[in-house]
Every structure is written in structure tokens, then in C-alpha cells.
Design an enzyme around this catalytic site. Structure first.
Site, PDB file in Angstrom:
ATOM      1  N   GLU A   1     -73.165 -30.576  39.621  1.00 30.31           N
ATOM      2  CA  GLU A   1     -74.161 -29.720  40.284  1.00 30.31           C
ATOM      3  C   GLU A   1     -74.655 -30.301  41.606  1.00 30.31           C
ATOM      4  OE1 GLU A   1     -74.482 -28.856  35.831  1.00 30.31           O
ATOM      5  OE2 GLU A   1     -74.191 -30.625  37.102  1.00 30.31           O
TER       6      GLU A   1
ATOM      7  N   GLU B   1     -72.877 -29.166  29.463  1.00 30.61           N
ATOM      8  CA  GLU B   1     -74.190 -29.018  28.837  1.00 30.61           C
ATOM      9  C   GLU B   1     -74.089 -28.354  27.466  1.00 30.61           C
ATOM     10  OE1 GLU B   1     -77.310 -28.706  32.509  1.00 30.61           O
ATOM     11  OE2 GLU B   1     -75.631 -27.296  32.491  1.00 30.61           O
TER      12      GLU B   1
END
Length: 267
Positions: A141, A121
Site C-alpha cells: 500500500e 490482510e
């Protein structure tokens, strides 16, 4: 506390370029809360330092850029309740990546190894990225039952397209730097030993230009990319108007006409 915080992200200045190094190699440079906070502190200092014109961000050690959020730490936040987890983990990470994305000086990620979760990210959020051939990316995730929380459900689809992003988000599969390049996540792949030189070379090719113009371009792109084309063009005009009255514009035009190298002052 300050000594511990300072150790988490190493800072060096090399000419007009700041080198920031995520420095938890024993934890694969996992982003605990203190690391996020320290990164924001350093960015605040760099923003107001006129001697720094660009930033290179990398990870310590040979294995990882960043393996993402510190799972042990945010597990405790989740146990403490939803509101605490959102505040301590999710919001903190989103503030950090938004700051990287909108930072008025160019930030170049030098991805030296694993860039999973929050590490990916960060790569999505910064302006430019150079990847080592040893880099490895993932959106893992889903493997622990959560969606990405530092902007990954929003920025990756904008970079890669909805279907390619969803494949990675929904499977958690790792992907190569070559695939990252094809999707627009990284600008260039280089041999591992050439990573920092390549990132600094890219930074040097930027800092030779007016720092005001660089900042205006970053602002126009960052603000405009999520608007309509008409709104984006208005933002572009606004940024041009801010530049038109500066000394740097006159210097750039005069130097071009005289066929000489411009000397920009950032004024």
C-alpha cells in the site's frame, strides 16, 4: 445484479466443508466492493447452516489468491471525498476482515498465489492458512501513498512482531511463503498441486470435534488475544461455562471413558 454478485465468489459444499473461491482471475481476484459484500453474504448463510462446520477460502486461477483492493474502484471513492472513501473502502474492508477473524466456524485460507494488500490482510485475519510454494505476499500500500486499510497495520504486528511487520509495511517489499511461515502468517507450505487437499485435510481434522467446542475456542482466542492475561482468563472461563452444560461435553467425556469415537450433535 444477484447473478453478477454470485459469480464474484464461487460457493461449493464438500461434506461439512464450504469452499469459497474469490473469482475475478482476470483481475488477480482483486477485492472490489461487490466481492467484499458477496463474501459477507455467504458467511452469513454459512454461519446459520448446521451442515457446514468449516470454510476453506481460496482464489480462482493460477496466479493469485487476491492482489488486494480494486485500485481503480477505490480511486474513484477517494476522488469523491474523504468521508466517502472511509465509508466505501476502508470501513467495508475492515468489516470484512473482522468478520473473518471472529467467525464462529474455522476459516482456512488456501493461498494459491499472489496475496498482496487486502489478500494478505485476509490471510492475517482468518484462523488458519496453508500456502502454496508459489504463494507470494506483500504489503504494497505504501507504493500508492496509503497505509493498509483492512487491518494490516494492526494484525501483522500482532502476528510477526513490531519490527518485522514495520519492515514489510514501510518498504512494500514482497516476501516468500517461507518468511510468512516463520512470522506466523501461515501454518504450512505445500506443493502447489497439494494446496486444496492440504487445506481440506486440516479442516477435516477440526470438524471431527464438537462444533460447539471449536466455536468456543475461536471466541476465546479472538477476544482474549487483545486483552490482558487476567481478562483473557475470564473470557476462557466464560467459554468453558457455556460448554459445560452442553450435550457435547457429556458425549465427549462418556466416549473418552468408554474408549469409543464420540458422536457430536452440536447441542
Amino acid at each position: 445484479m444477484e447473478t453478477v454478485m454470485s459469480h464474484l465468489v464461487k460457493y461449493e459444499q464438500k461434506g461439512a466443508i464450504a469452499l469459497l473461491t474469490l473469482n475475478r482471475p482476470e483481475k488477480l481476484n482483486a477485492l472490489n466492493y461487490a466481492t467484499n459484500d458477496r463474501l459477507l453474504e455467504l458467511l452469513a448463510s454459512i454461519e446459520t447452516d448446521p451442515t457446514i462446520r468449516a470454510v476453506v477460502l481460496t482464489g480462482a486461477g493460477e496466479r493469485a489468491f487476491s492482489a488486494g483492493g480494486d485500485i481503480h474502484e477505490f480511486t474513484e471513492s477517494i476522488k469523491a471525498g474523504v468521508d466517502i472513501a472511509v465509508r466505501e473502502f476502508c470501513r467495508r474492508g475492515q468489516i470484512m476482515t473482522a468478520r473473518l477473524e471472529a467467525f464462529p466456524k474455522p476459516i482456512i485460507a488456501a493461498v494459491n498465489g499472489i496475496a498482496f494488500g487486502g489478500g494478505c490482510e485476509i490471510t492475517e485475519a482468518v484462523h488458519l492458512a496453508v500456502a502454496s510454494e508459489k504463494a507470494l505476499f506483500a504489503k504494497p500500500e505504501i507504493n500508492i501513498g496509503i497505509p493498509p486499510t483492512f487491518g494490516g497495520t494492526q494484525r501483522l504486528p500482532r502476528l510477526a512482531g513490531r519490527k518485522r511487520a514495520l519492515e514489510l509495511l514501510l518498504t512494500g517489499d514482497t516476501f516468500s511463503p517461507q518468511r510468512g511461515y516463520e512470522m506466523g502468517l501461515v501454518n504450512k507450505i505445500v506443493p502447489h498441486d497439494a494446496l486444496l487437499p492440504a487445506a481440506f485435510d486440516l479442516a477435516e481434522r477440526i470438524v471431527r470435534h464438537s462444533p460447539l467446542a471449536v466455536s468456543r475456542i475461536i471466541t476465546a482466542v479472538t477476544r482474549g488475544i487483545n486483552t490482558t492475561i487476567d481478562e483473557g482468563l475470564l473470557i476462557e472461563r466464560e467459554q468453558f461455562a457455556r460448554m459445560a452444560a452442553t450435550k457435547d461435553v457429556h458425549e465427549g467425556l462418556s466416549a473418552w471413558i468408554a474408549r469409543r469415537t464420540p458422536t457430536y450433535t452440536g447441542a
